[in-house]
Design a protein around this motif. Structure first.
Motif, PDB file in Angstrom:
ATOM      1  N   ARG A 192      -8.859  -5.358 -15.012  1.00 20.01           N
ATOM      2  CA  ARG A 192      -9.734  -4.812 -13.964  1.00 20.01           C
ATOM      3  C   ARG A 192     -10.855  -5.818 -13.736  1.00 20.01           C
ATOM      4  O   ARG A 192     -11.347  -6.410 -14.691  1.00 20.01           O
ATOM      5  N   GLU A 227      -3.232   5.469   0.611  1.00 24.29           N
ATOM      6  CA  GLU A 227      -4.008   4.572  -0.239  1.00 24.29           C
ATOM      7  C   GLU A 227      -4.699   3.516   0.634  1.00 24.29           C
ATOM      8  O   GLU A 227      -4.082   2.951   1.536  1.00 24.29           O
ATOM      9  N   THR A 228      -5.963   3.234   0.355  1.00 27.46           N
ATOM     10  CA  THR A 228      -6.651   2.171   1.080  1.00 27.46           C
ATOM     11  C   THR A 228      -6.207   0.823   0.509  1.00 27.46           C
ATOM     12  O   THR A 228      -5.720   0.753  -0.632  1.00 27.46           O
ATOM     13  N   CYS A 250       0.853  -1.197   0.000  1.00 27.02           N
ATOM     14  CA  CYS A 250       0.000   0.000   0.000  1.00 27.02           C
ATOM     15  C   CYS A 250       0.887   1.245   0.000  1.00 27.02           C
ATOM     16  O   CYS A 250       1.872   1.319   0.746  1.00 27.02           O
ATOM     17  N   GLU A 252      -8.067  -1.508  -0.647  1.00 28.31           N
ATOM     18  CA  GLU A 252      -8.832  -1.773  -1.866  1.00 28.31           C
ATOM     19  C   GLU A 252      -8.261  -0.996  -3.052  1.00 28.31           C
ATOM     20  O   GLU A 252      -8.140  -1.536  -4.157  1.00 28.31           O
ATOM     21  N   GLN A 253      -7.869   0.255  -2.835  1.00 26.75           N
ATOM     22  CA  GLN A 253      -7.243   1.027  -3.909  1.00 26.75           C
ATOM     23  C   GLN A 253      -5.929   0.367  -4.335  1.00 26.75           C
ATOM     24  O   GLN A 253      -5.616   0.309  -5.528  1.00 26.75           O
ATOM     25  N   THR A 254      -5.176  -0.130  -3.358  1.00 29.08           N
ATOM     26  CA  THR A 254      -3.929  -0.830  -3.663  1.00 29.08           C
ATOM     27  C   THR A 254      -4.197  -2.051  -4.522  1.00 29.08           C
ATOM     28  O   THR A 254      -3.504  -2.300  -5.507  1.00 29.08           O
ATOM     29  N   PHE A 280      -6.709  -2.699  -6.587  1.00 31.34           N
ATOM     30  CA  PHE A 280      -7.039  -2.292  -7.958  1.00 31.34           C
ATOM     31  C   PHE A 280      -5.789  -1.839  -8.706  1.00 31.34           C
ATOM     32  O   PHE A 280      -5.566  -2.227  -9.855  1.00 31.34           O
ATOM     33  N   ARG A 281      -4.972  -0.993  -8.065  1.00 31.16           N
ATOM     34  CA  ARG A 281      -3.774  -0.460  -8.713  1.00 31.16           C
ATOM     35  C   ARG A 281      -2.788  -1.571  -9.058  1.00 31.16           C
ATOM     36  O   ARG A 281      -2.286  -1.641 -10.181  1.00 31.16           O
TER      37      ARG A 281
END
Length: 144
Positions: A60, A43-44, A39, A46-48, A50-51
């Motif tokens: 995706r 960044e959360t 992370c 979940e964002q990590t 996805f990224r």
């Protein structure tokens, strides 16, 4: 030390996307694991997830990500593991990191290939869960 996030991505055949870490990996080279990484600040998890999935595979999830589990990896460091579905096929995967990135059926995952520490238990737990059953069914229904 930063938390990490990983993704258990299920395709239309019920296969899970796994990465073969290359010889340059800072830990556990030449082993299989789920796509993911550390992370970034602010960044959360979940964002990590996805990224990292996008960076490592170009993919995706079709219907977003759902939390599968959290695991304490070390004091003060947590692994956040998400699952999702995809219409993507093997030829759609863009290898952005590692030696290989393959959709593997459950019997291929347990065929003796070396898994990174913690990955064997995580994947076995996922395959035995209703989350995998949901993901496999949902991915199947994504078929054109």
């Amino acid at each position: 030390m930063a938390d990490v996030a990983g993704v258990l991505l299920v395709d239309q055949a019920g296969a899970i996307l796994l990465q073969l870490r290359d010889g340059q990996a800072p830990s556990h080279p030449h082993t299989w694991c789920v796509p993911g990484g550390h992370c970034e600040p602010g960044e959360t998890p979940e964002q990590t997830a996805f990224r990292e999935l996008a960076e490592e595979t170009g993919l995706r999830p079709e219907r977003g990500l759902r939390l599968f589990c959290r695991q304490e990896l070390a004091p003060g460091r947590v692994g956040h593991y998400f699952y999702g579905t995809t219409r993507a096929r093997q030829q759609d995967v863009v290898l952005g990191e590692g030696a290989a990135m393959l959709f593997l059926r459950p019997e291929q995952i347990t065929d003796g290939r070396p898994l990174a520490p913690g990955s064997a238990g995580l994947i076995a737990e996922f395959l035995a869960s209703s989350h995998y059953a949901w993901g496999a069914a949902a991915a199947y229904h994504l078929r054109p």
